[in-house]
Scaffold this motif. Sequence first.
Motif, PDB file in Angstrom:
ATOM      1  N   VAL A 292      12.085   2.764  -8.610  1.00 31.87           N
ATOM      2  CA  VAL A 292      12.427   2.629  -7.199  1.00 31.87           C
ATOM      3  C   VAL A 292      12.483   4.024  -6.583  1.00 31.87           C
ATOM      4  O   VAL A 292      13.125   4.930  -7.122  1.00 31.87           O
ATOM      5  N   LYS A 293      11.805   4.169  -5.468  1.00 30.54           N
ATOM      6  CA  LYS A 293      11.877   5.395  -4.691  1.00 30.54           C
ATOM      7  C   LYS A 293      12.283   5.035  -3.265  1.00 30.54           C
ATOM      8  O   LYS A 293      12.514   3.875  -2.951  1.00 30.54           O
ATOM      9  N   THR A 294      12.348   6.051  -2.427  1.00 27.12           N
ATOM     10  CA  THR A 294      12.778   5.789  -1.050  1.00 27.12           C
ATOM     11  C   THR A 294      11.750   4.981  -0.281  1.00 27.12           C
ATOM     12  O   THR A 294      12.092   4.274   0.661  1.00 27.12           O
ATOM     13  N   ASP A 295      10.467   5.057  -0.666  1.00 27.81           N
ATOM     14  CA  ASP A 295       9.426   4.350   0.091  1.00 27.81           C
ATOM     15  C   ASP A 295       8.562   3.462  -0.774  1.00 27.81           C
ATOM     16  O   ASP A 295       7.516   2.986  -0.330  1.00 27.81           O
ATOM     17  N   SER A 296       8.934   3.228  -2.014  1.00 27.95           N
ATOM     18  CA  SER A 296       8.114   2.392  -2.888  1.00 27.95           C
ATOM     19  C   SER A 296       8.970   1.744  -3.959  1.00 27.95           C
ATOM     20  O   SER A 296      10.052   2.232  -4.305  1.00 27.95           O
ATOM     21  N   ILE A 297       8.441   0.623  -4.470  1.00 24.55           N
ATOM     22  CA  ILE A 297       9.080  -0.105  -5.569  1.00 24.55           C
ATOM     23  C   ILE A 297       7.987  -0.489  -6.556  1.00 24.55           C
ATOM     24  O   ILE A 297       6.948  -1.031  -6.162  1.00 24.55           O
ATOM     25  N   LEU A 335       7.342   1.449   2.235  1.00 26.66           N
ATOM     26  CA  LEU A 335       8.596   0.744   2.481  1.00 26.66           C
ATOM     27  C   LEU A 335       9.575   1.688   3.186  1.00 26.66           C
ATOM     28  O   LEU A 335       9.358   2.899   3.252  1.00 26.66           O
ATOM     29  N   PRO A 337      13.443   3.348   3.511  1.00 23.93           N
ATOM     30  CA  PRO A 337      14.533   3.678   2.595  1.00 23.93           C
ATOM     31  C   PRO A 337      15.752   2.783   2.810  1.00 23.93           C
ATOM     32  O   PRO A 337      16.074   2.380   3.930  1.00 23.93           O
ATOM     33  N   THR A 365      15.165  -0.395  -1.758  1.00 20.14           N
ATOM     34  CA  THR A 365      14.602   0.932  -1.931  1.00 20.14           C
ATOM     35  C   THR A 365      15.749   1.943  -2.001  1.00 20.14           C
ATOM     36  O   THR A 365      16.858   1.684  -1.534  1.00 20.14           O
ATOM     37  N   ARG A 366      15.459   3.048  -2.611  1.00 15.54           N
ATOM     38  CA  ARG A 366      16.488   4.075  -2.750  1.00 15.54           C
ATOM     39  C   ARG A 366      16.765   4.708  -1.384  1.00 15.54           C
ATOM     40  O   ARG A 366      15.827   5.020  -0.653  1.00 15.54           O
TER      41      ARG A 366
END
Length: 680
Positions: A292-297, A335, A337, A365-366
């Motif tokens: 998980v990142k701020t703009d992706s999973i 995505l 955040p 998302t993170r």
Amino acid sequence: MGRIALLLLMGCLGGWAELQYYKYSNASTWEDARQHCSVCYKELVSLNSENIHLIVQNLSTDYWVGLRKDLNGTMSWSVWSNGDPVTFQNWYPGHPTILKEIPPTPTTPTPQTSPGPQPLDNFCHVELESLCRNLTNSTEIYIYDSTKPPSPVTQPQPVVTVEPEPIIENPCTSLLSFGMWMEKNCSELQPYICYEDRFYGTVNFSRVTLNSVFLNWTVGPGNIDHYRLELRGDINITNSTTSLSMDIFQLTPGTLYHIQVFAVKCERDLDPQNTSFYTKPDVIENLTVTEVKTDSIQLSWVKPNGNHDFYSVHLGNNINNTVNSTTENCLITSLSPGRLYYFQVYTEVKDQSIMSDPKNISSYTRPNQVINLTVFSCNSTWINLTWNKNEEVPLIFLVVVSQNGNFLFNQSTNYTNMMVESLTPGNKYDFTVVPQVPDLTLTGENATTTGFTRPCPVSNLTLKSNETSITATWNLTKGNFSQFSLTIQSTGKNLTMNTTSLMYDFTNLKAAARYSVTVSTVVGQLSSDPINCLIYTLPVRPGKPSLVNKTMENITIRWEVPDELNSGTTQYLVNYSSSFWNYSNSVITSNNTITAEFLKSGTYYTFFIQTLADSKMSDPVNFTEFTEPRKKTLTITMQCSSDKSLFCESKNASSNVYAMLQDSLNKLLTGVYYQFQKKT
């Protein structure tokens, strides 16, 4: 059953027509031929201008067709056996014969022109391999091009002797090998041509599951013996049934199967009814969020049983927001955040006609790191923190408080500020703000800042002074400090210094000066409330006094001001008195000159000059001066008498008396200016 040839009526440029023609080579009577055609096909063939050119191709013998002179009492030669009216005729010359005998007449061979088999320049020749599996292995079809008129065929005619033809009651029509018609005895044995409407059926499938399907199909024309179903895919299945439906089991999930259903009629397969379908793909297993990142999973899963072509990952219920993957993982990007997303993962087949049941998962998302983390305000026991967030979604913020690398405690808030309380005054604290999604499963990057609680003020500030220095002492009963800031202030002058001690000596000060001493506790950039005290340095004695002027009533004196005295703020106390007159007076002045007025003339006055500082006084300097006397002469005459003889005549007696008088006057006139002069 004899050999069957299949003729398909079609145009040279395309589409199949609706009729199919079948030539049977086994010899039969017209009735038997019709019976067979009506059972296994539709009827004996009916000829017309549209099909004649197709049917006559490659005829090697004569064939029964569906025309009889009298068919169920109809007008002669007017109705075909299928009930269609006769609108086209191609009789051999002289036929059909009239019911009378004609004597034989020799004839000379002459060329005859008849519409026999047409030349091949206006036909399409098509070879159909295995078009009808149970008929022939190779069928040659000649397709007449209707845009070209048939060319007359000139054939040499044999020399014949015309015999009287026998009269045939209710004859049947035979199609001669060269395309013309001739009536014949219906009991003769010869091949025949059947026809049938081309069968267009459909197979439907429903109730498709992982391992099964329900099939149903169109009923075949006429008397169908049974239906043969052939399934081809990863397995091959052939089943026969008289029903119009069938359940198929033990299939493989997500697999393409091709279905052909043949209606079997008189051991002949009609054109197959075709369809294809996929079984339902199986559901994926172990769907997990792997990154998980701020703009992706990133999602991953385990390949399901059976077959499939790809996976589709739907974001929420939005079919338009779909990501496809051919591997068992998928990265969903773009995505926002800190937002909660719902995912549905389907197993799909190539044509997307059917998909598996979804496997669902959700994940946040993170969140982004908070920005502008600052210490907004503070006191001795609390610090107020503020920050900003980039997301427009609810977040929870964990505030971790530590000191010197040691964890102290943490607190959570839904807001972008927090007052951290119960802290120790004068301490340095580290604050870490961790953004968290509402279910606390994910955190964003930490943001850290440092803050100090405001130190406590000092207590018990005490000042002690002498003539040129002040010693300040104090206590700090609570909290910590990094240093103390001290300011000493006098008239027009400030001096600031720092110390880590609880005392400080201010030196090189002016005597008898008023000083304000302020002490603040300092930690980092913060200072406590200041504590202030006032004190005077001890005064020093004034300098040597001197007479400036005197009169009979006034005396003006001046004294020196020592360098260590603050001349701008120093005051002096001047006491002067006359013991003779029992007079005293005092004057306070900030000047170093004084005039004592309204004095007695000729009187000694003693001046005591002291420096004043607050309630303290220096040692005095003395000065004695007399006012100008108003001169008068006083004569004292003395007569000596004594009971001793010659005593008054003695010099010693006179001197003694004079000394006694002078001593008495000195005592009597102390503090008064006088001159005593002895005269004899």
